[in-house]
Each structure stands twice: as C-alpha cells, then as structure tokens.
Design a protein around this motif. Structure first.
Motif, short mmCIF file in Angstrom:
data_model
loop_
_atom_site.label_atom_id
_atom_site.label_comp_id
_atom_site.label_asym_id
_atom_site.label_seq_id
_atom_site.Cartn_x
_atom_site.Cartn_y
_atom_site.Cartn_z
N GLU A 2 4.97 9.19 39.04
CA GLU A 2 5.86 9.66 37.98
C GLU A 2 5.97 8.62 36.87
O GLU A 2 6.01 8.97 35.68
N ALA A 3 6.01 7.32 37.25
CA ALA A 3 6.09 6.28 36.23
C ALA A 3 4.82 6.25 35.38
O ALA A 3 4.88 6.11 34.15
N LEU A 4 3.66 6.40 36.03
CA LEU A 4 2.40 6.43 35.29
C LEU A 4 2.33 7.67 34.39
O LEU A 4 1.82 7.62 33.27
N PHE A 5 2.84 8.78 34.88
CA PHE A 5 2.86 10.02 34.11
C PHE A 5 3.64 9.84 32.81
O PHE A 5 3.22 10.29 31.74
N LEU A 6 4.77 9.13 32.92
CA LEU A 6 5.58 8.89 31.72
C LEU A 6 4.90 7.87 30.80
O LEU A 6 4.87 8.04 29.58
N ALA A 7 4.37 6.79 31.40
CA ALA A 7 3.79 5.72 30.59
C ALA A 7 2.55 6.19 29.82
O ALA A 7 2.31 5.76 28.68
N GLU A 8 1.73 7.06 30.42
CA GLU A 8 0.49 7.50 29.80
C GLU A 8 0.68 8.72 28.89
O GLU A 8 -0.29 9.31 28.42
N GLY A 9 1.90 9.11 28.65
CA GLY A 9 2.15 10.22 27.73
C GLY A 9 2.04 11.58 28.38
O GLY A 9 1.88 12.59 27.68
N ASN A 37 7.43 6.05 47.60
CA ASN A 37 6.98 5.01 46.67
C ASN A 37 5.78 5.47 45.84
O ASN A 37 5.70 5.22 44.63
N GLU A 38 4.81 6.15 46.51
CA GLU A 38 3.65 6.67 45.79
C GLU A 38 4.07 7.70 44.74
O GLU A 38 3.55 7.73 43.63
N HIS A 86 -1.71 16.32 38.34
CA HIS A 86 -2.17 16.55 39.70
C HIS A 86 -1.70 15.44 40.63
O HIS A 86 -1.30 15.70 41.78
N ALA A 87 -1.75 14.19 40.15
CA ALA A 87 -1.32 13.05 40.99
C ALA A 87 0.17 13.17 41.33
O ALA A 87 0.58 12.93 42.47
N VAL A 88 0.99 13.55 40.36
CA VAL A 88 2.44 13.69 40.61
C VAL A 88 2.70 14.81 41.60
O VAL A 88 3.48 14.66 42.56
N ARG A 89 2.05 15.96 41.40
CA ARG A 89 2.29 17.09 42.30
C ARG A 89 1.82 16.79 43.72
O ARG A 89 2.49 17.15 44.69
N HIS A 90 0.69 16.11 43.85
CA HIS A 90 0.19 15.77 45.18
C HIS A 90 1.16 14.81 45.88
O HIS A 90 1.47 14.99 47.07
#
Length: 654
Positions: free
Chosen positions: A248-255, A242-243, A429-433
C-alpha cells in the motif's frame, strides 16, 4: 419521607408541563389540599406518584390486565400522543441521620415498551441507584404496604362494604405482620426436601464421574493442539500484514492512487478550464463596454463641473437675449407715451443697467458650446453608477479566474505524478494479492481462536461438573440427616408463625380500635375490634363483650371503620411516610365529616395529600381545616375542554 414536588407533562389529562409543590410549610400544617371535579385528573396524580415510585410494578387505577407498554401508551395525553410523557417526583428521605434529596424522572414515547428511569441523589445523577431502584424503594416504601399510604375512595368503599378484606389489604397486613419471611422459609424448605429426596433416588454418579475425567483429558489434548495451531498462524498473519502495508505504501508513493483517480482528475481539469474560459469571456464583455473609461476616470470627474458651468452659461445667454428683447419692446412702448426726453433717457439708462447686470460673467470662456443637459446626465450616470458596477463585476470575475487558474495548475501538476497504466496495474495487483493473503490468514486465525475458546469453555464446564461430583460423596452422607431435620424445622417454623401472627395481630387490633373510637362520634358503640388470624376478617364487640354485626353500622360508620383500619395499619408499620387520599369523604354525614376533618386529616401523617371534589371537602370543611391552620398548600385542577388539558391553579374551589 416527604414528597417535595410532582411534575407531569403529556401524562393523562396533563398536556403542558405542570409542577405541584407538595412540601408542608410547617410541622403543624401537614395537609396539601387539591380540588378537582370528577375526570379532571385527581386519580391521575395518585397514579403518577405510584408510577414514579414503582414503574411496571405500580398498582395504577386504570391499568387492569394491560401489558406495561400498552398501559404507558394509554397514559399519553390524547391531544399529543406523538410527544414524550414525563413524570418527575422529588422526595426527601433521611439516610444515616442525614436528610437526602431524591428526584425520579420516568419518560417514554408511543413506541416504547418500557419507560426510561433516571434518579438524582442530592442533585447529581446516580447510575447505581437508577439500576437498583426497585430494591431501594422496597427498603423505603415496600410495594406491599404502599396501599396503606396511597389509597383512594374506591379502596375505602371496598373495605367498608365487603366483609372480606381485599387481597391488597391482606397482603399489606401480612407484610406488616412479618409473615412473608416464615412463609418463604417454609416454601424453601419444601423445595430443598424435594431436591434432596431426588438426589438419593439416583446411583449413577460414579460412572458419570469416570466419563467426566476421560472427557477432561481429551479436552486438554485438544486445547494443546489448538494453542499450537494458533501459534503457527500468528507470525504468518503478522508477516502478511507487513507485506500488505509495504504494498500500500508503494502504491501511494508510485502514484497508484492518483492513477486510480485519473478519470475523475481529468474531468476536474476540463471543468476548471471551462470555468476559467467563462470568466475570461465575462471580462472581455466588460472590456467591450464602459470598463475602459476607468482609465480616464479622473478626467471624466474633472469634466463634470465644467460641463455643469457651460450649461449654466448657455442658460444665462438665453435669458439675456429674452431680457434684451423685452427691454426693446418696453422702450418702443415708452416712445408712444410721449415721455419727456429726460424721463425717456432715465428709463433707457435703467434698462441698460439691468441688461448689464444680467449679462454672463465671461461669455467668451465657454469651452463646451454644444453642451446639453442630456450629455451631463449621461456623464453623471456613467461616473456614479455604470462605471463602478462594471469595475466591481470585473474585479469579481478576475478574482474567480485567478482561483480557477490556481486550482487548474495544482490539479495538472498532481495529475502529472500519476503512475503509467502498466505500472498502475502491477501496483494494484500487488496490493490486492497482499490483502487477500491477510484476509485468508486472519480468517484462519479467528477460526483457530474460536475453536480454542470452545475447548476452554468445555474444559471449564467439565471441571465444574467434577467439583460437584467430588462433593457428591460427602453430600450423600449428609442428605439423610438433612431430610430428617427439615421436618422438625417445619414444625417449629409453623409454631413460630402462629405465635408471631397472634402477637402482631393483638398489637394491630389495639391500634385499629383506638383509631376507630377516636373517629367515631358514638364512643360507646364499639368497645373492641378483633382480627381473625386466618381470614383477617374484622369482628366488632360492644361494651358487654357481645358481637356487633357489621351490618348494624351506618354507611358512614363503615367508612370510618375502613379508614381506621388503614390508619391503624399505617401506624403499625412505624414508618414516617406521607399519606395520599383520593375522594376521602364519600358518603359521610355531617357529624362523621366533622370528626374526619378535625381528627384524622391533621393527624394522619406528617404530610397528607387530599384529593377531593367540591362535594366532599366542601366550603365548610375547607374553612374548618383553615381555621385549624392545618392546610399548607391549596390547588385546583382546572380542565379546559377546548385544549383537552388540565392545569394546576394555586387555589381551592373557595
């Protein structure tokens, strides 16, 4: 069973697709006569039928000790070995009182180790029948007796010349006599006896049973711990997934995705700008040419007929001047002729009238006094060729420029939504972690699941061992009784086999004798044929009951004896099966040929496939069979040495 159709492609001598209809037309016309010289593909047809029915078990003529894959490669047509080979055999079989149509198709290529079999039942593919085809064909036409119905001249020759029967024929006889089952039962009893005797020889079962029970208890504890470990990992894995999804959703939304593609997008923007500039350059070049004349195209179109009229007026004026000079020279010449005044005036009036008729209609109205044919041609070429081409090019470049401009605007707007470098690094970094956490927990989960599965398998194995050892005590009590009973059963089985063999052999001897006497043109030569119960040798006796040595028979009579044996065995099988005979009249004289043609071929079966050269079933025998109306179809195998292929023609040699 009735063979309906045989199709060959790239098999043996048959390169192109060849189809042979095999269905008899009438019950009284069972014979399918196929002629061909040696090496033209007669034996190949018989091998194709065997191969279609039995696959890797087929007793084909030229296989020898070859592995099945090597044999299949050897069967490919040598002129096109890179093409797939195909054998199709259609036949009808009555099942549950209903005629059923079957079609087999075996295909393979050069690099295949086995063929691919497909079976159709009544026109529909049958996957279950394809998978269990070997079992099905054993119930319809067992391989053990196939040689009684699909045989060739070499088989007849071996039967005729050898005192001992070939192993294939002996195997067929044993199968027909029902001796395989008692033999198999005897072998199974021997195996069972050895197994039971070995079971009595050991006395360590009790100790092993205690060990199994302790092992089962330990495994149950391991299973409980493995389940707990798996249960503790699962919620953490779900939370990590879920995290990761939120990151990934935030990564897409923030460009973030756009920022990752920034270099590619900037290169795309530059390319679009260059393409747009190129189209603008082309448009400027066109504007520097004839393209601006499109603005006055109606005026140019109106000027074209006016210029044409001006040219015509100029041409008329030139012609008028030439004509006036000509008239003046004529008048000057007329004065020298001393014409009467009246005549001279008439001539002068006539020439003036001609001059007036040739004068321009309105010479003063020409608005194009300096017009030329070159100017008119240039105007026409500009109106009808140069200007339309320039307008078409301008339209294409303008449309392409608009497309590039639209793509450029869209890409630039998309690029503006990219995340800043600092924000992009943080998002990435957040996505990879999050993904690393998921990978680690997923690996832990799979490892725990694998450990649990191994423990469960070990528990099942121990439980099976416990079941077998729990039955050990009861089995031990019965083993002694079983061992003593096996000996008595084997004695009874041996007596049963002996009586069964003798009874079946008596029936077979009667059938073989009937067939031989029916084919023989010397009805008093042999009175009885006896088959040895151990070696299956044939013994002949005359009317007085005295032995008749086989060597006293002529070569033709020996061949008739061999055919009679095969015919009798086929009749003893009580199976309505087709008969296929390759090179059937080897060394028979005229009388024996006639008996075989008149008595055997039309009655050998409800469907008889004869494969013959022109020296076996000659014109005389073919005519006799036709006169009996026994032939349903006739074919000729024609070999073309240029193409190295055999084709099937709807005719016989004559």
């Amino acid at each position: 069973m009735i063979f309906r159709e045989l199709v060959l492609q790239n098999f043996g001598q048959y390169g192109s697709r060849q189809t042979i209809a095999l269905t008899p037309l009438q019950p009284t016309q069972p014979i399918i006569l196929i002629g061909g010289q040696n090496g033209h593909g007669k034996t190949t047809l018989l091998d194709a039928i065997r191969l279609a029915l039995y696959g890797h078990r087929a007793p084909c003529s030229n296989r020898g000790n070859l592995a099945y894959g090597d044999f299949l490669r050897q069967c490919l047509h040598r002129a096109s070995p890179d093409q797939p080979a195909t054998i199709e055999l259609a036949f009808q079989q009555t099942l549950n009182s209903q005629p059923t149509e079957f079609r087999l198709c075996r295909t393979w290529r050069m690099d295949d180790k086995r063929d691919t079999l497909t079976v159709w039942r009544d026109g529909d593919p049958d996957a279950a029948l394809t998978k269990g085809w070997d079992e099905f064909i054993e119930a319809v036409l067992p391989l053990g007796i196939a040689n009684l119905f699909l045989f060739d001249g070499e088989q007849v020759k071996d039967l005729a010349e050898q005192d001992d029967l070939p192993p294939a024929v002996i195997g067929a006889m044993r199968s027909l006599l029902g001796l395989e089952l008692p033999d198999r039962l005897t072998t199974d009893l021997d195996v069972l006896l050895r197994r039971k005797q070995k079971a009595l020889a050991t006395d360590t079962q009790r100790h092993h049973l205690d060990q199994l029970e302790q092992q089962l208890e330990q495994l149950e504890q391991q299973k409980k711990a493995a389940n707990q470990a798996l249960a503790s990992i699962k919620p953490r894995l779900e939370q990590a997934e879920n995290e990761r999804d939120r990151a990934e959703a935030l990564f897409l939304a923030e460009g973030g995705k756009i920022a990752a593609q920034q270099h590619q997008l900037e290169a795309q923007v530059q390319a679009l700008r260059e393409a747009y500039a190129a189209e603008q350059h082309h448009l400027r070049e066109l504007a520097a040419g004839v393209l601006p004349l499109s603005l006055i195209q109606p005026l140019l179109a109106a000027a074209e007929p006016q210029l044409q009229a001006a040219l015509e007026q100029q041409q008329q004026a030139i012609a008028q001047a030439i004509l006036a000079a000509h008239h003046q020279r004529l008048l000057d010449f007329a004065q020298t002729l001393k014409l009467r005044p009246q005549q001279f005036r008439q001539l002068h009036a006539f020439l003036e009238a001609e001059q007036a008729a040739a004068s321009p209609v309105n010479p003063a109205s020409n608005p194009w006094p300096d017009s030329t044919a070159e100017i008119l041609a240039h105007l026409r070429h500009t109106l009808h060729h140069t200007l339309p081409a320039a307008r078409q090019q301008a339209q294409a470049h303008l449309q392409q420029a608009r497309s590039h401009q639209a793509d450029l605007d869209s890409t630039e707007r998309y690029l503006l939504s990219a995340a800043a470098p600092e924000a992009y690094a943080k998002l990435q970094h957040a996505v990879r972690h999050a993904q690393a956490q998921v990978n680690q927990l997923a690996a832990d989960y799979h490892q725990a699941q694998a450990h649990l599965d191994r423990v469960k398998q070990a528990i099942e194995q121990v439980r099976r061992d416990l079941v077998s050892y729990s039955e050990w005590a009861i089995a031990r009590q019965n083993t002694d009784h079983l061992i003593h009973s096996i000996g008595r059963v084997q004695t009874i089985l041996s007596e049963f086999k002996t009586r069964l063999k003798r009874r079946k052999l008596n029936q077979l001897e009667t059938l073989v004798t009937e067939c031989f006497l029916y084919l023989l043109h010397k009805p008093h030569l042999v009175n009885r044929i006896q088959i040895d119960a151990d070696t299956f040798r044939l013994a002949l006796f005359d009317a007085a009951g005295d032995p008749l040595p086989k060597h006293r028979l002529s070569a033709g009579e020996k061949q008739l004896l061999a055919i009679a044996l095969l015919w009798g065995l086929a009749r003893a099988s009580r199976r309505p099966l087709p008969v296929a005979i390759d090179t059937p009249l080897g060394r028979l004289d005229a009388a024996h040929r006639q008996n075989l043609v008149e008595r055997y071929f039309p009655q050998a079966s409800h469907q008889v496939i004869l494969l013959s050269t022109d020296t076996e079933i000659r014109q005389e025998e073919a005519t006799a069979l036709r006169q009996q109306r026994a032939i349903a179809r006739e074919y000729l195998l024609h070999y073309d040495s240029a193409t190295q292929q055999t084709t099937v023609q709807s005719k016989y040699f004559w």
